[in-house]
Write a protein that holds these residues in place. Sequence first.
Motif: not given
Length: 685
Positions: A303-307, A8-15
């Motif tokens: 923030e990115l949601n689960d979907r 989650e941390d990696l994807l959030s940072r990239a986003f």
Amino acid sequence: MIGLNLSEDLLSRAFHLACFIVGDRNTALRVVTDALAKLEVAVGKQGKRLYYIPTGRPWSRRTRSNGSRNTILFNELHLLQRLIYIESEPYETALEREGSSVGEEELIIHFIKHLTKKTIKRNSFYVTLGLSRLLHSYTTAETMEIYNAVIQDPDRVKDDYYYRSRKGVLVQELKQRFGDLINVCRGPRGEERFQSDDNQHRFVELVRECLDYFTPWQTPCLVPAGIDPIIDGIPSFSAIKENEEDKVEVRRIHAILHPDCFQRLTTNLHLDAPETRLEIPRFFYAGKMNGNGSNNNRRNPPELNDREFEAITSSLDRNAARRKTAGAGLLRIMVDGVEHARIDLSKTTNTRFGLDRDAELIEVRSHDNTGEELLLASHVLTDADEDGIRPVDASIILEGGQKISIHTIPGASETGATVEISFRETNPFRAMSLLFGQLIGRGGSGRLSQAIWNGRSALAPALTILVLAFAVFAIIRYARHKNAPVIEQNLVSANQHASTPNGTEIPAKDNSVTSNKASKTAEISRQHVGPSSQAGNPTHQPGQPDDDTKTESTADTASETRALKKLRTVPLGAVKNVYVEMVGGDAISVQGVRESLSEKISSSGLIKLVSNRDKADALLEVSVSKEAGGDREAIRVVVQLIDARGKMIWSNSNSNRAYRGSALGVTSAISRELVAAIESARQRK
């Protein structure tokens, strides 16, 4: 999939990085998805994947492979940053072509991002040159001082002519990217410069924000304050051993890009502060500055949601499944989105072509069984010191067993380099099928004999495996027929004597359990991955035996018995050897907590910290995060002591509280309470 471990941390940072660059949520999601797809099939040096273990909630459980080197250590984390820069560029240029819809703020972000992308592709010298001479107005002599401070090696100092000539290269690359949006003028000694805006002060906060975003992720601040970096030196920027140069080079790049570190560096060198030397170009045909913080979607997107997480990871999984079943056909070789060559696998397995020196990304694409285009491999290029493509000898083996290799040879001419790309099936049967297809496609006796000779490396092992397969099949059939009565007798005996590891008799549940010792051994191996593999599992009840810990037969192998012994439950009072695992947090706070905590626990004399996880009685999992609000140095720490079965035997979070405060105060409290708990448990024994 090949080996990505998403969190989650990696994807959030990239986003968040992609959102900051492109300013649109949906576009940012596409940028991140495409960047991750290329990272998943990134060709690593000597066939090894680049190494990174992210933190946070795992979204994909996949095995890791060994690390590999690049010009500098572009591990998966930093390689993902570069891929986001590359993938966002088409969206940037599309916005700029619209003219009136692009603002000055967007152009400044695009300019600094492109300057960062072009310089980190090379090394810390170019990063220093770009930041000091193009983004700021430091002189050549001052830029030489800055670089001497970060390189910490007099033998690698460049002369002023080299600085001016390399600066000219960067100016031309930026001019090529932005075209008529910026103008070039002549400065002192006839050097080219960008015509700059008259009011630089209004850009200070935006430039600082950009450099914060573009600093290599999870790299430490190592520039001390109040020292002379030339006389006193900065040991962290000196590589003692050759294999440390990559790691040290990333530290140097951080020191130049990170605004706080760069300001300390210029202060130590008695140079003007960076905000007083800004030299942002004047952009023509641009709208008005949007104002700092006005684009909330750019800076603080929801923030990115689960979907959305599921959509990204599902896309990667689908690509992996498609690669696994993809057949040999036509391969298209793309360089920066433009086709440069093809490989018709019905005729050949390799191709060679010239590569421009400013090329950044090679892709190998094919089509799956439905005819849809499919990315098979990618390679992000890195420049050598003299502004040419660095030699590469890299390969990757895909899920379906296809091996794609990329070999680059720096060119002797101005064209850059020569690239050779080859394809090989590692599965012997698919290799035979490919070979026979080429034989049929070529035809002719001369070509036929040449094809057989070229395919001899695949033909020999394929025939050998075919013969061995028939032999093994015959032996297994014979053994099963001969030993069937003995197996049946052993199954009955095993069911009658099944017991727990401590010797307590229990009734056997199912004959199939003991008849499949291989499945049981595999399950034990899967679970014995370290104490944290089952941490926090709500279904595990202390004192209740697990199915995989039951000994069904006195004929168990010695290795299986050893595995069971390693998975013992250790009471708190019996803990002597502890392995510390840090989770979350930025690199600086994590390192500070680890060092301070290790020192305080070791000084107690009650517990020994071990570096080998397999030799530990328990794992101390330390989760570090920034404390919201208040002091910027304050941290929040949650600690759990976990035994080899994944059972939590001590935690400071049982009462829903966590340690908060400075690293020193937090580690003192953790050490004091942990030691007291173990002493109390031993006294009760």
